[in-house]
Motif scaffolding. Structure first.
Motif, PDB file in Angstrom:
ATOM      1  N   GLY A  63      23.833  43.922  30.222  1.00 54.18           N
ATOM      2  CA  GLY A  63      25.171  43.780  29.668  1.00 54.18           C
ATOM      3  C   GLY A  63      26.255  44.354  30.549  1.00 54.18           C
ATOM      4  N   LEU A  64      26.217  44.002  31.851  1.00 53.45           N
ATOM      5  CA  LEU A  64      27.165  44.561  32.807  1.00 53.45           C
ATOM      6  C   LEU A  64      27.869  43.465  33.603  1.00 53.45           C
ATOM      7  CD1 LEU A  64      24.932  47.422  34.285  1.00 53.45           C
ATOM      8  CD2 LEU A  64      26.802  47.693  32.648  1.00 53.45           C
ATOM      9  N   VAL A  65      29.149  43.666  33.841  1.00 52.92           N
ATOM     10  CA  VAL A  65      29.951  42.813  34.716  1.00 52.92           C
ATOM     11  C   VAL A  65      30.474  43.687  35.849  1.00 52.92           C
ATOM     12  CG1 VAL A  65      32.144  41.559  34.927  1.00 52.92           C
ATOM     13  CG2 VAL A  65      30.628  41.104  32.996  1.00 52.92           C
ATOM     14  N   ARG A  66      30.403  43.165  37.058  1.00 48.50           N
ATOM     15  CA  ARG A  66      30.862  43.902  38.239  1.00 48.50           C
ATOM     16  C   ARG A  66      32.124  43.259  38.794  1.00 48.50           C
ATOM     17  NH1 ARG A  66      27.235  44.382  43.815  1.00 48.50           N
ATOM     18  NH2 ARG A  66      28.405  46.052  44.828  1.00 48.50           N
ATOM     19  N   ILE A  67      33.102  44.092  39.104  1.00 47.93           N
ATOM     20  CA  ILE A  67      34.298  43.615  39.790  1.00 47.93           C
ATOM     21  C   ILE A  67      34.496  44.444  41.050  1.00 47.93           C
ATOM     22  CG2 ILE A  67      35.454  42.696  37.739  1.00 47.93           C
ATOM     23  CD1 ILE A  67      37.133  45.274  37.659  1.00 47.93           C
ATOM     24  N   VAL A  68      34.981  43.808  42.103  1.00 44.16           N
ATOM     25  CA  VAL A  68      35.330  44.489  43.342  1.00 44.16           C
ATOM     26  C   VAL A  68      36.758  44.077  43.663  1.00 44.16           C
ATOM     27  CG1 VAL A  68      34.833  44.728  45.800  1.00 44.16           C
ATOM     28  CG2 VAL A  68      32.944  44.570  44.153  1.00 44.16           C
ATOM     29  N   TYR A  69      37.656  45.050  43.758  1.00 40.56           N
ATOM     30  CA  TYR A  69      39.077  44.738  43.881  1.00 40.56           C
ATOM     31  C   TYR A  69      39.748  45.674  44.883  1.00 40.56           C
ATOM     32  CZ  TYR A  69      39.563  48.849  40.876  1.00 40.56           C
ATOM     33  OH  TYR A  69      39.493  50.128  40.376  1.00 40.56           O
ATOM     34  N   ARG A  70      40.911  45.234  45.349  1.00 36.64           N
ATOM     35  CA  ARG A  70      41.714  46.040  46.274  1.00 36.64           C
ATOM     36  C   ARG A  70      42.912  46.617  45.523  1.00 36.64           C
ATOM     37  NH1 ARG A  70      42.597  42.532  50.293  1.00 36.64           N
ATOM     38  NH2 ARG A  70      41.168  43.512  51.764  1.00 36.64           N
ATOM     39  N   ILE A  71      43.251  47.869  45.808  1.00 33.38           N
ATOM     40  CA  ILE A  71      44.467  48.437  45.231  1.00 33.38           C
ATOM     41  C   ILE A  71      45.663  47.681  45.800  1.00 33.38           C
ATOM     42  CG2 ILE A  71      45.965  50.453  45.126  1.00 33.38           C
ATOM     43  CD1 ILE A  71      43.519  52.221  45.141  1.00 33.38           C
ATOM     44  N   ALA A  72      46.414  47.054  44.901  1.00 24.39           N
ATOM     45  CA  ALA A  72      47.561  46.253  45.334  1.00 24.39           C
ATOM     46  C   ALA A  72      48.865  46.718  44.699  1.00 24.39           C
ATOM     47  CB  ALA A  72      47.322  44.775  45.000  1.00 24.39           C
ATOM     48  N   GLY A  73      48.779  47.589  43.712  1.00 22.44           N
ATOM     49  CA  GLY A  73      49.969  48.039  43.014  1.00 22.44           C
ATOM     50  C   GLY A  73      49.623  49.084  41.977  1.00 22.44           C
ATOM     51  N   LYS A  74      50.564  49.300  41.065  1.00 23.68           N
ATOM     52  CA  LYS A  74      50.427  50.365  40.076  1.00 23.68           C
ATOM     53  C   LYS A  74      49.218  50.159  39.155  1.00 23.68           C
ATOM     54  CE  LYS A  74      53.213  52.797  36.611  1.00 23.68           C
ATOM     55  NZ  LYS A  74      54.516  52.805  35.900  1.00 23.68           N
ATOM     56  N   GLY A  75      49.010  48.917  38.728  1.00 27.08           N
ATOM     57  CA  GLY A  75      47.917  48.637  37.797  1.00 27.08           C
ATOM     58  C   GLY A  75      46.547  48.870  38.401  1.00 27.08           C
ATOM     59  N   THR A  76      46.308  48.292  39.564  1.00 26.61           N
ATOM     60  CA  THR A  76      44.998  48.461  40.199  1.00 26.61           C
ATOM     61  C   THR A  76      44.785  49.901  40.664  1.00 26.61           C
ATOM     62  OG1 THR A  76      46.024  47.492  42.176  1.00 26.61           O
ATOM     63  CG2 THR A  76      44.547  46.077  40.891  1.00 26.61           C
ATOM     64  N   GLU A  78      45.765  52.436  38.908  1.00 26.65           N
ATOM     65  CA  GLU A  78      45.280  53.081  37.682  1.00 26.65           C
ATOM     66  C   GLU A  78      43.795  52.799  37.483  1.00 26.65           C
ATOM     67  OE1 GLU A  78      45.281  52.115  33.055  1.00 26.65           O
ATOM     68  OE2 GLU A  78      47.330  52.398  33.801  1.00 26.65           O
ATOM     69  N   PHE A  79      43.388  51.552  37.653  1.00 29.93           N
ATOM     70  CA  PHE A  79      41.977  51.200  37.467  1.00 29.93           C
ATOM     71  C   PHE A  79      41.083  52.020  38.399  1.00 29.93           C
ATOM     72  CE2 PHE A  79      43.669  46.677  36.523  1.00 29.93           C
ATOM     73  CZ  PHE A  79      44.041  47.051  35.250  1.00 29.93           C
ATOM     74  N   SER A  80      41.565  52.276  39.608  1.00 27.29           N
ATOM     75  CA  SER A  80      40.746  52.996  40.586  1.00 27.29           C
ATOM     76  C   SER A  80      40.476  54.439  40.166  1.00 27.29           C
ATOM     77  CB  SER A  80      41.422  52.978  41.963  1.00 27.29           C
ATOM     78  OG  SER A  80      42.556  53.832  41.999  1.00 27.29           O
ATOM     79  N   SER A  81      41.246  54.948  39.206  1.00 27.60           N
ATOM     80  CA  SER A  81      41.047  56.322  38.732  1.00 27.60           C
ATOM     81  C   SER A  81      40.018  56.413  37.607  1.00 27.60           C
ATOM     82  CB  SER A  81      42.380  56.905  38.242  1.00 27.60           C
ATOM     83  OG  SER A  81      42.780  56.301  37.011  1.00 27.60           O
TER      84      SER A  81
END
Length: 256
Positions: A63-76, A78-81
């Motif tokens: 039951g897992l989903v993986r995302i790989v993303y780049r910090i591009a602004g305020k929202g991402t 926040e996600f990185s924290s």
């Protein structure tokens, strides 16, 4: 069927400078398809719009989903924290995904550029084909390289020439004299234009996933559109909504 749910972060790490790799525990893993995406909502209520992020990999059994993303602004940022156990509100699964069944038994290119690389992983896992995985990076920080190597021969291009071919994915194709019956690609628009041109010259089908800024993610706002050959049934013009009609299109159907 898309759902808006509160999920839980299972794990997260920084895998390259400003590139984050997050596993999310969610029921959405059961139905996710390669090429689909999810929208993540920030905890900052002044930020009304969610951030669309491609699904990199799924583990339906756990039951897992993986995302790989780049910090591009305020929202991402926040996600990185976020850390294990933190909650995140998500909407998914969104988009149409890649028609990977059409590649069965064929020789294919799976081409990813930059943050368009993550969707190639689940696609490589699901596809029953002779896979040549061609990925382009800015530099030697080749995130997801080892994951991709489990599912096919990987060719790398870097803008600075530090790893693999110097240039982009098409430069790697030319340097290694690669051939394919079909192409599946995701990346920045200049890359996708080059892929479309190459597919046309070679007379082979190409399915491309368009990267675009999105507002609602569900087709209501018409903020993310691509010009198409066919008239859209929703807007009655030669446009398609990338978030719902796409993000994957047959290259010949869109004007990019």
């Amino acid at each position: 069927m898309k759902k808006k749910i509160t999920a839980q972060v299972a794990a997260q790490r920084e895998t390259a400078p400003d590139i984050y790799d997050m596993w999310i525990a969610t029921e959405l893993a059961q139905d996710a398809l390669p090429g689909q995406f999810i929208c993540l909502y920030t905890k900052d209520k002044s930020a009304l719009l969610p951030r669309p992020i491609s699904i990199c990999e799924t583990d339906a059994e756990r039951g897992l989903v993986r995302i790989v993303y780049r910090i591009a602004g305020k929202g991402t940022r926040e996600f990185s924290s976020y850390r294990e156990g933190d909650t995140v509100e998500i909407l998914g699964n969104l988009g149409n995904g890649f028609p990977f069944e059409k590649a069965e038994g064929k020789k294919v290119f799976l081409m990813g550029g930059g943050i368009g690389i993550p969707p190639m992983l689940e696609l490589a896992k699901r596809m029953q084909a002779d896979k040549q995985i061609i990925v382009g990076y800015r530099d030697g920080n080749t995130f997801l390289r080892e994951d991709l190597e489990k599912y096919g021969k990987v060719y790398i291009a870097t803008e600075d020439g530090s790893v693999g071919s110097r240039g982009n994915v098409m430069d790697a194709v030319r340097e290694h004299d690669l051939r394919a019956d079909m192409i599946f690609a995701c990346g920045p628009m200049p890359m996708l234009r080059a892929v479309k041109k190459y597919a046309g010259e070679m007379g082979i089908p190409a399915y491309i996933s368009l990267e675009e800024r999105m507002a609602c993610g569900v087709g209501a706002c018409l903020g993310c559109v691509a010009k198409t050959k066919q008239v859209d049934a929703h807007s009655h013009v030669h446009n398609a909504r990338i978030c719902t009609d796409g993000p994957v299109f047959e290259a010949g159907e869109v004007d990019i």
